[in-house]
Motif scaffolding. Structure first.
Motif, PDB file in Angstrom:
ATOM      1  N   ARG A 289     118.324  87.087 -45.795  1.00 23.25           N
ATOM      2  CA  ARG A 289     119.372  86.107 -45.530  1.00 23.25           C
ATOM      3  C   ARG A 289     120.735  86.804 -45.389  1.00 23.25           C
ATOM      4  O   ARG A 289     120.885  87.967 -45.782  1.00 23.25           O
ATOM      5  N   PRO A 290     121.733  86.120 -44.832  1.00 22.76           N
ATOM      6  CA  PRO A 290     123.057  86.729 -44.720  1.00 22.76           C
ATOM      7  C   PRO A 290     123.618  87.234 -46.047  1.00 22.76           C
ATOM      8  O   PRO A 290     124.314  88.251 -46.083  1.00 22.76           O
ATOM      9  N   GLU A 291     123.300  86.526 -47.156  1.00 23.11           N
ATOM     10  CA  GLU A 291     123.788  86.992 -48.457  1.00 23.11           C
ATOM     11  C   GLU A 291     123.251  88.382 -48.783  1.00 23.11           C
ATOM     12  O   GLU A 291     123.931  89.201 -49.403  1.00 23.11           O
TER      13      GLU A 291
ATOM     14  N   GLU B 104     120.105  86.712 -38.232  1.00 19.02           N
ATOM     15  CA  GLU B 104     120.708  86.690 -39.568  1.00 19.02           C
ATOM     16  C   GLU B 104     121.991  87.508 -39.590  1.00 19.02           C
ATOM     17  O   GLU B 104     122.955  87.139 -40.266  1.00 19.02           O
TER      18      GLU B 104
ATOM     19  N   THR C  91     125.748  86.132 -40.364  1.00 17.29           N
ATOM     20  CA  THR C  91     126.637  86.752 -41.351  1.00 17.29           C
ATOM     21  C   THR C  91     128.044  86.911 -40.799  1.00 17.29           C
ATOM     22  O   THR C  91     129.032  86.813 -41.544  1.00 17.29           O
TER      23      THR C  91
ATOM     24  N   GLU D  39     134.950  92.076 -38.521  1.00 16.43           N
ATOM     25  CA  GLU D  39     134.552  90.897 -37.766  1.00 16.43           C
ATOM     26  C   GLU D  39     134.265  91.192 -36.297  1.00 16.43           C
ATOM     27  O   GLU D  39     133.588  90.427 -35.624  1.00 16.43           O
TER      28      GLU D  39
ATOM     29  N   ILE E  15     125.212  90.932 -46.824  1.00 14.59           N
ATOM     30  CA  ILE E  15     126.516  91.134 -47.461  1.00 14.59           C
ATOM     31  C   ILE E  15     126.378  92.020 -48.694  1.00 14.59           C
ATOM     32  O   ILE E  15     127.218  92.894 -48.954  1.00 14.59           O
ATOM     33  N   GLN E  16     125.302  91.838 -49.469  1.00 12.03           N
ATOM     34  CA  GLN E  16     125.057  92.704 -50.616  1.00 12.03           C
ATOM     35  C   GLN E  16     124.856  94.150 -50.175  1.00 12.03           C
ATOM     36  O   GLN E  16     125.306  95.094 -50.835  1.00 12.03           O
TER      37      GLN E  16
ATOM     38  N   ARG F  76     130.564  80.702 -41.653  1.00 13.36           N
ATOM     39  CA  ARG F  76     130.077  80.323 -42.982  1.00 13.36           C
ATOM     40  C   ARG F  76     130.129  81.491 -43.962  1.00 13.36           C
ATOM     41  O   ARG F  76     130.466  81.322 -45.135  1.00 13.36           O
ATOM     42  N   TYR F  77     129.779  82.683 -43.491  1.00  9.99           N
ATOM     43  CA  TYR F  77     129.765  83.858 -44.368  1.00  9.99           C
ATOM     44  C   TYR F  77     130.937  84.801 -44.070  1.00  9.99           C
ATOM     45  O   TYR F  77     131.462  85.427 -44.977  1.00  9.99           O
ATOM     46  N   ASP F  78     131.302  84.963 -42.791  1.00 11.80           N
ATOM     47  CA  ASP F  78     132.590  85.526 -42.393  1.00 11.80           C
ATOM     48  C   ASP F  78     132.777  86.979 -42.854  1.00 11.80           C
ATOM     49  O   ASP F  78     133.424  87.258 -43.863  1.00 11.80           O
ATOM     50  N   THR F  79     132.219  87.917 -42.095  1.00 13.64           N
ATOM     51  CA  THR F  79     132.431  89.334 -42.397  1.00 13.64           C
ATOM     52  C   THR F  79     133.859  89.782 -42.111  1.00 13.64           C
ATOM     53  O   THR F  79     134.204  90.930 -42.393  1.00 13.64           O
TER      54      THR F  79
END
Length: 209
Positions: A149-151, A54, A58, A71, A154-155, A62-65
């Motif tokens: 999940r990746p979201e 996961e 991230t 990155e 990110i949170q 698709r989610y792109d840190t």
């Protein structure tokens, strides 16, 4: 009232003449430091179990840190300041995890990602599993889930950014006076003995031998 005007009222910054307000901005060193940290976190390439996939997702397109300036995952702890503990922490891995944490650059931060890293998850109370990575190293943000999940990750990163906004340079652990001895590495065994407490655990008969 603009944000800069509110900031001037709070910390008594000098007033900017009207003809310079379009080109001159007043702020504090703490805010500049927080702004730079938010955009230059360097996570360590460190995966323990299924949550690592996961984390990898991230960082993918698709989610792109990369939007957060993080990155590039560093393969060396000496070039990283963010450890994302993503998976089951076993007692065999615990000394190595602490050693990597001690080698990271200051100021450094830890995100515990997933139920296993937070509390041991479905393997809690197992003979070979640590019931939470915060028993070994300080944790700044917890991201629950199995796996999250990746979201959710990110949170967690955004929660770390929000913490930067409220921190002052003088309060950061890395800038406190005195020498930082780091986190003691546990010794492998049934209870992960702290080697600094080893002398207190040795009985009088053992000392004479």
């Amino acid at each position: 009232m603009t944000r800069s005007t509110r900031l001037q009222d709070q910390i008594n910054l000098p007033e900017i003449p009207p003809e310079l307000q379009s080109s001159v901005k007043m702020t504090t060193l703490d805010r500049v430091y927080a702004w730079s940290r938010k955009r230059s976190l360097w996570p360590m390439l460190f995966g323990l179990a299924c949550c690592a996939f996961e984390m990898i997702a991230t960082a993918a397109s698709r989610y792109d840190t990369a939007r957060f300036g993080m990155e590039i995952m560093r393969a060396s702890p000496r070039q990283a300041d963010l450890m994302i503990v993503n998976g089951t922490v076993t007692k065999k891995m615990a000394p190595l995890l602490v050693r990597l944490y001690n080698q990271m650059a200051e100021p450094k931060y830890v995100i515990a990602m997933g139920a296993c890293a937070i509390s041991g998850g479905p393997f809690k109370e197992g003979y070979n599993v640590v019931s939470g990575v915060d028993r070994l190293i300080p944790v700044d943000v917890y991201v629950p889930g199995c796996p999250p999940r990746p979201e959710a990750l990110i949170q967690g990163i955004l929660a770390l950014h929000a913490r930067f906004e409220h921190e002052s340079i003088k309060d950061i652990r890395a800038f406190q006076p005195g020498e930082d001895e780091g986190v003691p590495e546990p010794i492998l065994g049934p209870d992960l003995i702290n080697w600094r407490d080893l002398e207190g655990l040795v009985g009088p008969k053992d000392k004479d031998v």
